[in-house]
Design a protein around this motif. Structure first.
Motif, PDB file in Angstrom:
ATOM      1  N   ALA A 176       9.069 -63.082   2.360  1.00 31.71           N
ATOM      2  CA  ALA A 176       9.040 -64.313   1.562  1.00 31.71           C
ATOM      3  C   ALA A 176       7.884 -65.205   2.001  1.00 31.71           C
ATOM      4  O   ALA A 176       7.191 -65.804   1.162  1.00 31.71           O
ATOM      5  N   VAL A 177       7.662 -65.289   3.310  1.00 32.65           N
ATOM      6  CA  VAL A 177       6.557 -66.108   3.823  1.00 32.65           C
ATOM      7  C   VAL A 177       5.218 -65.515   3.398  1.00 32.65           C
ATOM      8  O   VAL A 177       4.289 -66.242   3.030  1.00 32.65           O
ATOM      9  N   GLN A 178       5.103 -64.191   3.427  1.00 37.43           N
ATOM     10  CA  GLN A 178       3.866 -63.545   2.974  1.00 37.43           C
ATOM     11  C   GLN A 178       3.609 -63.855   1.499  1.00 37.43           C
ATOM     12  O   GLN A 178       2.465 -64.103   1.101  1.00 37.43           O
ATOM     13  N   ASP A 179       4.671 -63.834   0.697  1.00 37.67           N
ATOM     14  CA  ASP A 179       4.522 -64.184  -0.715  1.00 37.67           C
ATOM     15  C   ASP A 179       3.966 -65.592  -0.861  1.00 37.67           C
ATOM     16  O   ASP A 179       3.090 -65.852  -1.694  1.00 37.67           O
ATOM     17  N   HIS A 180       4.470 -66.505  -0.043  1.00 36.21           N
ATOM     18  CA  HIS A 180       4.012 -67.892  -0.125  1.00 36.21           C
ATOM     19  C   HIS A 180       2.559 -68.030   0.327  1.00 36.21           C
ATOM     20  O   HIS A 180       1.823 -68.881  -0.186  1.00 36.21           O
ATOM     21  N   GLU A 181       2.159 -67.206   1.284  1.00 29.26           N
ATOM     22  CA  GLU A 181       0.753 -67.218   1.703  1.00 29.26           C
ATOM     23  C   GLU A 181      -0.140 -66.825   0.513  1.00 29.26           C
ATOM     24  O   GLU A 181      -1.179 -67.447   0.260  1.00 29.26           O
ATOM     25  N   HIS A 182       0.282 -65.799  -0.226  1.00 30.66           N
ATOM     26  CA  HIS A 182      -0.485 -65.367  -1.404  1.00 30.66           C
ATOM     27  C   HIS A 182      -0.439 -66.429  -2.503  1.00 30.66           C
ATOM     28  O   HIS A 182      -1.424 -66.630  -3.220  1.00 30.66           O
ATOM     29  N   MET A 183       0.691 -67.107  -2.625  1.00 32.03           N
ATOM     30  CA  MET A 183       0.835 -68.156  -3.647  1.00 32.03           C
ATOM     31  C   MET A 183      -0.174 -69.273  -3.445  1.00 32.03           C
ATOM     32  O   MET A 183      -0.866 -69.679  -4.387  1.00 32.03           O
ATOM     33  N   ILE A 184      -0.261 -69.789  -2.219  1.00 35.60           N
ATOM     34  CA  ILE A 184      -1.120 -70.943  -1.977  1.00 35.60           C
ATOM     35  C   ILE A 184      -2.587 -70.556  -2.163  1.00 35.60           C
ATOM     36  O   ILE A 184      -3.396 -71.347  -2.670  1.00 35.60           O
ATOM     37  N   LEU A 185      -2.953 -69.319  -1.796  1.00 37.41           N
ATOM     38  CA  LEU A 185      -4.326 -68.871  -1.981  1.00 37.41           C
ATOM     39  C   LEU A 185      -4.656 -68.755  -3.470  1.00 37.41           C
ATOM     40  O   LEU A 185      -5.752 -69.141  -3.908  1.00 37.41           O
ATOM     41  N   ALA A 186      -3.712 -68.235  -4.259  1.00 36.75           N
ATOM     42  CA  ALA A 186      -3.942 -68.122  -5.701  1.00 36.75           C
ATOM     43  C   ALA A 186      -4.037 -69.496  -6.350  1.00 36.75           C
ATOM     44  O   ALA A 186      -4.861 -69.724  -7.246  1.00 36.75           O
ATOM     45  N   LEU A 187      -3.207 -70.429  -5.885  1.00 37.18           N
ATOM     46  CA  LEU A 187      -3.242 -71.785  -6.432  1.00 37.18           C
ATOM     47  C   LEU A 187      -4.566 -72.450  -6.104  1.00 37.18           C
ATOM     48  O   LEU A 187      -5.188 -73.090  -6.966  1.00 37.18           O
TER      49      LEU A 187
END
Length: 227
Positions: A176-187
């Motif tokens: 879940a934390v890895q997903d959030h890392e990818h989320m913030i980079l995409a944003l």
């Protein structure tokens, strides 16, 4: 004026009962004791019953004719159907957010992300969930689509006890934390297509952990129990 006060009272009661359900103090399938809740909250049956009607409209409880009310049992199919729709809405919110969010808004979500990581490394699950929820709410708000936000909020109330369940393995938490890392980079890159897909997949992954942890019930087991 008195009518406004009465309305505020039953909404406050609804908030408190909702919290009991989300926190697991009222378990799936459990009968709701009006007497106990009235004594606990210091209210009469009238605002409590109005509050229960609100929660029934949200799908959190079911009203039983002449038998009171009970907490809705969440089945795997019910949660999957809800997550399918929520995933589509979250994906769309990510795409719209990348178009509409300001640079300041992105920085604000980055601050929340870094705070969430601190809670993760400290293994502070309650605060992790609190900040995690604010991140998702921030992306939804950045979509600037009020109908989307309202629809999503209504669906989220139904499965919040699953989505933010304390029964989470270390492996799933790490993912879940890895997903959030990818989320913030995409944003930060304003890559709407990428962020939308991450959000869709992120929510679908939570269905697996919910079923494995026993947070939702297997329909086949319910059929046996009721036969």
């Amino acid at each position: 004026m008195s009518k406004i006060q009465q309305r505020s009272l039953y909404l406050d009661v609804a908030d408190r009962v909702r919290a009991l359900i989300e926190q697991g103090d009222l378990a799936p399938g459990e009968r709701i004791s009006e007497k106990q809740l009235c004594e606990r909250f210091g209210v009469s049956r009238t605002p409590l019953r109005e509050a229960l009607k609100v929660l029934a409209s949200e799908g959190l409880i079911e009203l039983l004719p002449n038998r009171g009310a009970r907490v809705v049992r969440l089945t795997l199919k019910m949660v999957k159907d809800t997550y399918d729709l929520m995933g589509a809405l979250e994906g769309l919110s990510g795409e719209l957010a990348c178009q509409n969010i300001s640079d300041e808004g992105i920085r604000a979500i980055r601050v929340l992300h870094d705070e969430m990581l601190r809670h993760y490394h400290e293994r502070n699950l309650p605060d992790y969930f609190r900040v995690n929820q604010r991140i998702h709410e921030g992306i939804l708000a950045a979509s600037a689509n009020e109908v989307l936000q309202e629809t999503y909020s209504n669906l989220n109330q139904r499965v919040k006890r699953v989505r933010y369940s304390k029964k989470m393995t270390d492996d799933f938490w790490r993912k879940a934390v890895q997903d959030h890392e990818h989320m913030i980079l995409a944003l930060e890159a304003r890559d709407g297509r990428r962020l939308g897909q991450i959000l869709r997949d992120h929510l679908c992954n939570k269905l697996e952990v919910a079923s494995l942890a026993g947070v939702v019930e297997d329909e086949s087991l319910l059929d046996v129990a009721h036969s």
